[in-house]
Each structure stands twice: as C-alpha cells, then as structure tokens.
Design an enzyme around this catalytic site. Structure first.
Site, PDB file in Angstrom:
ATOM      1  CB  ALA A  65      25.796  -6.694  16.178  1.00  0.00           C
ATOM      2  N   GLY A 108      30.630  -8.602  16.043  1.00  0.00           N
ATOM      3  CA  GLY A 108      30.794  -7.439  16.913  1.00  0.00           C
ATOM      4  C   GLY A 108      31.570  -7.779  18.184  1.00  0.00           C
ATOM      5  CD  GLU A 111      33.074  -5.796  13.827  1.00  0.00           C
ATOM      6  OE1 GLU A 111      31.961  -6.125  14.278  1.00  0.00           O
ATOM      7  OE2 GLU A 111      33.204  -5.231  12.740  1.00  0.00           O
ATOM      8  CD  GLU A 131      30.602  -9.715  11.236  1.00  0.00           C
ATOM      9  OE1 GLU A 131      31.472 -10.509  10.795  1.00  0.00           O
ATOM     10  OE2 GLU A 131      30.817  -8.933  12.165  1.00  0.00           O
TER      11      GLU A 131
HETATM   12  N1  CAA Z   1      22.420 -12.070  18.105  1.00  0.00           N
HETATM   13  C1  CAA Z   1      21.268 -12.422  18.721  1.00  0.00           C
HETATM   14  N2  CAA Z   1      21.125 -13.582  19.404  1.00  0.00           N
HETATM   15  C2  CAA Z   1      22.170 -14.426  19.423  1.00  0.00           C
HETATM   16  C3  CAA Z   1      23.384 -14.123  18.782  1.00  0.00           C
HETATM   17  C4  CAA Z   1      23.482 -12.884  18.096  1.00  0.00           C
HETATM   18  N3  CAA Z   1      24.616 -12.478  17.514  1.00  0.00           N
HETATM   19  N4  CAA Z   1      24.231 -15.167  18.964  1.00  0.00           N
HETATM   20  C5  CAA Z   1      23.578 -16.065  19.701  1.00  0.00           C
HETATM   21  N5  CAA Z   1      22.324 -15.629  19.974  1.00  0.00           N
HETATM   22  C6  CAA Z   1      21.279 -16.301  20.743  1.00  0.00           C
HETATM   23  C7  CAA Z   1      20.681 -17.453  19.946  1.00  0.00           C
HETATM   24  O1  CAA Z   1      19.678 -16.993  19.057  1.00  0.00           O
HETATM   25  C8  CAA Z   1      20.123 -18.316  21.062  1.00  0.00           C
HETATM   26  O2  CAA Z   1      18.924 -17.743  21.494  1.00  0.00           O
HETATM   27  P1  CAA Z   1      17.627 -18.677  21.747  1.00  0.00           P
HETATM   28  O3  CAA Z   1      18.038 -19.578  22.895  1.00  0.00           O
HETATM   29  O4  CAA Z   1      16.559 -17.711  22.110  1.00  0.00           O
HETATM   30  O5  CAA Z   1      17.394 -19.453  20.483  1.00  0.00           O
HETATM   31  C9  CAA Z   1      21.147 -18.144  22.178  1.00  0.00           C
HETATM   32  O6  CAA Z   1      21.848 -16.926  21.890  1.00  0.00           O
HETATM   33  C10 CAA Z   1      22.153 -19.278  22.235  1.00  0.00           C
HETATM   34  O7  CAA Z   1      22.759 -19.394  20.935  1.00  0.00           O
HETATM   35  P2  CAA Z   1      22.837 -20.807  20.131  1.00  0.00           P
HETATM   36  O8  CAA Z   1      21.707 -21.679  20.534  1.00  0.00           O
HETATM   37  O9  CAA Z   1      22.988 -20.488  18.698  1.00  0.00           O
HETATM   38  O10 CAA Z   1      24.190 -21.387  20.758  1.00  0.00           O
HETATM   39  P3  CAA Z   1      25.218 -22.393  20.062  1.00  0.00           P
HETATM   40  O11 CAA Z   1      26.176 -22.761  21.139  1.00  0.00           O
HETATM   41  O12 CAA Z   1      24.495 -23.472  19.345  1.00  0.00           O
HETATM   42  O13 CAA Z   1      25.988 -21.518  18.932  1.00  0.00           O
HETATM   43  C11 CAA Z   1      27.163 -19.590  18.108  1.00  0.00           C
HETATM   44  C12 CAA Z   1      26.811 -20.475  19.336  1.00  0.00           C
HETATM   45  C13 CAA Z   1      28.055 -20.365  17.149  1.00  0.00           C
HETATM   46  C14 CAA Z   1      27.909 -18.396  18.674  1.00  0.00           C
HETATM   47  C15 CAA Z   1      25.860 -19.162  17.399  1.00  0.00           C
HETATM   48  O14 CAA Z   1      24.963 -18.637  18.368  1.00  0.00           O
HETATM   49  C16 CAA Z   1      26.061 -18.105  16.344  1.00  0.00           C
HETATM   50  O15 CAA Z   1      26.494 -18.421  15.266  1.00  0.00           O
HETATM   51  N6  CAA Z   1      25.758 -16.822  16.661  1.00  0.00           N
HETATM   52  C17 CAA Z   1      25.821 -15.737  15.719  1.00  0.00           C
HETATM   53  C18 CAA Z   1      27.251 -15.325  15.436  1.00  0.00           C
HETATM   54  C19 CAA Z   1      27.267 -14.204  14.415  1.00  0.00           C
HETATM   55  O16 CAA Z   1      26.888 -14.369  13.289  1.00  0.00           O
HETATM   56  N7  CAA Z   1      27.743 -13.029  14.853  1.00  0.00           N
HETATM   57  C20 CAA Z   1      27.805 -11.854  14.024  1.00  0.00           C
HETATM   58  C21 CAA Z   1      26.597 -10.984  14.254  1.00  0.00           C
HETATM   59  S1  CAA Z   1      26.467  -9.629  13.109  1.00  0.00           S
HETATM   60  C22 CAA Z   1      27.604  -8.507  13.676  1.00  0.00           C
HETATM   61  O17 CAA Z   1      28.221  -8.677  14.697  1.00  0.00           O
HETATM   62  C23 CAA Z   1      27.787  -7.264  12.829  1.00  0.00           C
HETATM   63  C24 CAA Z   1      28.883  -6.369  13.249  1.00  0.00           C
HETATM   64  O18 CAA Z   1      29.834  -6.172  12.544  1.00  0.00           O
HETATM   65  C25 CAA Z   1      28.822  -5.636  14.518  1.00  0.00           C
END
Ligand code: CAA
Length: 257
Positions: A65, A108, A111, A131
């Site tokens: 998400a 998400g 999911e 998360e």
């Molecule tokens: N939401 C918003 N933006 C996101 C995102 C997310 N879930 N995941 C990645 N992005 C964005 C980053 O902020 C980044 O944007 P900018 O270039 O503007 O800074 C861009 O995508 C590229 O991401 P990274 O630079 O972080 O890429 P990476 O290769 O270094 O890392 C990753 C990849 C490990 C997937 C890392 O991006 C990450 O950990 N993302 C979040 C994963 C996460 O926590 N997901 C759960 C979200 S909460 C949820 O989903 C609740 C639910 O139950 C529905």
C-alpha cells in the site's frame, strides 16, 4: 486509467491488467485500487472475458500500500476512508484471476497476489509482509490469507519479523503455483490461463465459488455447497456439450451458457 493498463482481449477470452506506477514500485495508492475495482467489475460482466491476469510486469509486482499516502492519517481518517473496502471487489469477482508476480510482492502487494486465485511467480519474486517494520501490521487480508496458505508458524514468522521469502520458499510453502523465468512470466501465465479459458465458463465460475467456500464453512457445509453447485452445472448447455463431446470422442466447444 492512470495507474493501471488494461487490455480486455490480450488474447481470446483472456484479459490483462498491468499495474503501472513503476517509479513507486507499483505502490497501491487508493486511486489505483479504485481503478482495479472498476475494471474487475467491468471484466466480470463481459462475456468475451473468461480469465483475468493481474501483473506488475517483469520488474516488480507491488511494494505494498502507498505508505506516503497514509503516513500521517489518524485512525479515524483510516476508518472513514476505509481504503480496503475497494479490495472486496477482487474477492467478489466470479471469474478466475491469476496473479503474475515478478520482483517484490510486499505488504499490500503480497495481499493483492493472495487475493487472486492463483499465483505464477518469476524466479526474481520476493514475497513478504513487512508492515511490522513500519510500526503497523497487514490490513488487507495478510494475516488471514497467508496463514491459510502457509500455516500458522510460517505466517507468524513472516508477519512478526517482516522477512521476505524467495519464490522457491514460497513454492515449497504452498503460497504459489509455480516458478518461471522472469522473461517468460507472461507467456507461462498465459499457458495456465488458456487451460482455464478452454473450459466451461459456467462450471469454472461455480467451481471457483465452491473452492473459495472452503474458507468460510465447515466441511459438511462446504460439501453441501459443492454438491449444489455440481447439480447446478447440469442446468448449463456447456455440461451437455462437455459430456456429449466425451462420449463422441471430440473436443467440446463451450459457450458459457
Ligand atoms: N509506498 C510508497 N512508496 C513506495 C513504497 C510504498 N509501499 N515502496 C516503495 N516506494 C517508493 C520509494 O519511496 C521510492 O520513491 P522515491 O524514489 O520517491 O524515494 C521508490 O518507490 C523506489 O523505492 P526504493 O528506493 O525504496 O527502492 P529499493 O529498491 O531501495 O527498495 C523496497 C525496495 C525494499 C521494496 C523498499 O522500497 C520498501 O521497503 N518498500 C516498502 C515496503 C513495505 O513496507 N510495504 C508495506 C506497505 S504497508 C501495507 O501494504 C499495508 C497493507 O496491509 C495493505
């Protein structure tokens, strides 16, 4: 559509939905999920579509998400916005949906894949519910669907540590159907979709409903439900055609009637 690409007839009977926020790793903002909801509603009513493939493309499925969209929300904002209500349409869709997953399927994203009916993953796929690392927990079915797919101890570990698993680990845990090379992800998913698209759409719909009913019923209730859906297939022309074709030693032609 701004955040997804839709091809209703990627090939005969098979529709393709592609998530299209590459810079944000296909993070699932609310607008994207509304587009998915509306598209699934439309495809479910379209007789020319029998199977739906949902993919993020070859690089990434979805990194979860959209964290930025909800970072400062209050609990009451979350309650009022109720963003996961749009996800209910995926569960309600009567036609089979196959997730084609490459790269990250996190939070998400994981999911979303699990809400689909089958998952074909590339060798680069990584699944996880991270998360917990951002101070929250899965909210779109992760604790429920992951646990049903891989069992309690593994689900507990993944949800409480946020550890990612590879496609191999996901396959051995029963989370996905198969692993394919990333460059063949769509081709291999299409092979599976074609096998289903060649069957009676009526029987496919009723069978999908019966399999899903497992999760909401006792064994006895599920068996009764299954039996009724089985009997109901005998109201279709497709059942007559399928059985006649078997007897006549020819390939059946199903019309979804
Ligand atoms: N939401 C918003 N933006 C996101 C995102 C997310 N879930 N995941 C990645 N992005 C964005 C980053 O902020 C980044 O944007 P900018 O270039 O503007 O800074 C861009 O995508 C590229 O991401 P990274 O630079 O972080 O890429 P990476 O290769 O270094 O890392 C990753 C990849 C490990 C997937 C890392 O991006 C990450 O950990 N993302 C979040 C994963 C996460 O926590 N997901 C759960 C979200 S909460 C949820 O989903 C609740 C639910 O139950 C529905």
């Amino acid at each position: 559509m701004e955040f997804i690409k839709v091809n209703k007839q990627h090939e005969k009977f098979i529709a393709l939905i592609e998530l299209n926020r590459p810079k944000e790793l296909n993070a699932l903002n609310r607008e994207l999920m509304l587009e998915i909801r509306d598209t699934l509603r439309e495809l479910d009513e379209d007789d020319t579509v029998r199977v739906i493939i949902l993919t993020g493309g070859q690089k990434v499925f979805a990194a979860g998400a959209d964290i930025k969209q909800m970072a400062t929300a209050t609990a009451i904002d979350m309650l009022n916005i109720d963003q996961f209500s749009t996800w209910d349409q995926i569960k309600k869709t009567k036609k089979p949906i196959i997730a084609a997953v490459s790269g990250f399927a996190l939070g998400g994203g994981c999911e979303l894949a699990m809400t689909c009916d089958m998952i074909v993953a590339s060798d680069t796929a990584k699944f996880g519910q991270p998360e917990i690392k951002i101070g929250t927990m899965p909210g779109a079915g992760g604790t429920q669907r992951l646990t049903r797919a891989v069992g309690k101890v593994m689900a507990m570990e993944l949800v409480l540590t946020g550890r990612f698993i590879s496609a191999e680990e996901a396959l051995s845990a029963g989370l996905i159907n198969k692993i394919v090379p990333a460059e063949l992800l769509l081709d291999e998913t299409l092979k599976l979709a074609r096998l289903i698209a060649a069957q009676s759409p009526v029987a496919v719909k009723l069978a999908k409903e019966a399999v899903n009913n497992t999760f909401n019923s006792t064994l006895d209730e599920g068996l009764i439900f299954e039996r009724k859906n089985f009997y109901l297939t005998f109201a279709s022309e497709d059942q007559k055609e399928g059985m006649a074709a078997f007897v006549e030693k020819r390939v059946p032609v199903f019309k979804g009637k």
